[in-house]
Design a protein around this motif. Structure first.
Motif, short mmCIF file in Angstrom:
data_model
loop_
_atom_site.label_atom_id
_atom_site.label_comp_id
_atom_site.label_asym_id
_atom_site.label_seq_id
_atom_site.Cartn_x
_atom_site.Cartn_y
_atom_site.Cartn_z
N UNK A 48 -54.03 -8.79 90.00
CA UNK A 48 -54.82 -9.45 90.99
C UNK A 48 -54.60 -11.11 90.88
N UNK A 49 -54.31 -11.45 89.97
CA UNK A 49 -53.86 -13.13 89.70
C UNK A 49 -52.61 -13.40 89.69
N UNK A 50 -51.70 -12.45 90.01
CA UNK A 50 -50.17 -12.85 89.79
C UNK A 50 -49.63 -14.17 90.44
N UNK A 51 -50.38 -14.63 91.48
CA UNK A 51 -50.20 -15.86 92.13
C UNK A 51 -51.23 -16.99 91.81
N UNK A 52 -51.81 -16.78 90.78
CA UNK A 52 -52.67 -17.88 90.63
C UNK A 52 -52.50 -18.47 89.24
N UNK A 91 -57.55 1.58 96.44
CA UNK A 91 -58.00 0.35 96.41
C UNK A 91 -59.42 0.46 97.15
N UNK A 92 -60.51 -0.47 96.69
CA UNK A 92 -61.79 -0.65 97.38
C UNK A 92 -61.70 -1.02 98.83
N UNK A 126 -60.09 -4.81 103.52
CA UNK A 126 -60.59 -5.72 104.79
C UNK A 126 -60.59 -7.09 104.40
N UNK A 127 -60.89 -7.58 103.41
CA UNK A 127 -60.82 -9.09 102.90
C UNK A 127 -59.82 -9.53 102.63
N UNK A 128 -58.82 -8.73 102.18
CA UNK A 128 -57.45 -9.43 101.58
C UNK A 128 -56.38 -8.15 101.66
N UNK A 129 -56.04 -8.07 103.19
CA UNK A 129 -54.97 -7.15 103.46
C UNK A 129 -53.50 -7.39 103.17
N UNK A 188 -52.85 -8.85 100.28
CA UNK A 188 -52.85 -8.58 99.03
C UNK A 188 -52.77 -7.28 98.63
N UNK A 189 -53.89 -6.49 99.00
CA UNK A 189 -54.21 -5.26 98.84
C UNK A 189 -53.56 -4.06 99.58
N UNK A 190 -52.68 -4.45 100.86
CA UNK A 190 -52.07 -3.48 101.59
C UNK A 190 -50.86 -3.84 101.55
N UNK A 191 -50.31 -4.96 102.20
CA UNK A 191 -48.96 -5.50 102.36
C UNK A 191 -48.16 -5.61 101.00
N UNK A 192 -48.82 -6.35 100.05
CA UNK A 192 -48.09 -6.62 98.65
C UNK A 192 -48.55 -5.53 97.66
N UNK A 193 -49.16 -4.47 97.90
CA UNK A 193 -49.60 -3.29 97.05
C UNK A 193 -48.77 -2.04 97.01
N UNK A 194 -47.48 -1.94 97.45
CA UNK A 194 -46.91 -0.97 97.67
C UNK A 194 -46.52 -0.30 96.20
N UNK A 195 -46.94 1.08 96.04
CA UNK A 195 -46.80 1.89 94.78
C UNK A 195 -47.78 1.55 93.94
N UNK A 196 -48.90 0.83 94.52
CA UNK A 196 -50.31 0.70 93.53
C UNK A 196 -51.20 1.54 94.16
N UNK A 197 -52.56 1.45 93.64
CA UNK A 197 -53.50 2.20 94.03
C UNK A 197 -53.34 3.64 94.13
#
Length: 102
Positions: free
Chosen positions: A23-27, A66-67, A72-75, A77-86
């Protein structure tokens, strides 16, 4: 941390593996802050190959859907960049995957 009176624990150069969170890979500033605090505690950090922006780890949160609020808040991060996750898994599978990771 600029509080000169704050007493950091002293781990006497004990080696500890540091796990960056997906979740903080880019921070980078957050990741650097964690490392800075560990160094102030005299921890010798063991870096994993998958660290910083390469990390793919996020505890058991990636072993469940994914919650909805995150979608909704971070599509991006949690949709476009989450391939193969959740990927939904049972609690038994989660425990097995976590044991394998550790």
């Amino acid at each position: 941390m600029n509080d000169e009176e704050f007493k950091f624990l002293d781990y006497s150069h004990e080696k500890m593996t540091l796990q960056d969170c997906w979740r903080s890979y880019d921070n980078r500033s957050e990741q650097d802050a964690v490392r800075g605090l560990l160094k102030k505690m005299n921890v010798n950090i063991v870096e994993q190959d998958e660290n910083y922006e390469k990390t793919q780890f996020c505890g058991v949160s990636l072993y469940a859907p994914a919650p909805k609020r995150n979608l909704k808040l971070a599509p991006k991060r949690f949709v476009e960049n989450a391939d193969g996750k959740f990927i939904p898994t049972t609690s038994e599978e989660q425990e097995m995957l976590m044991r394998e990771h550790c």
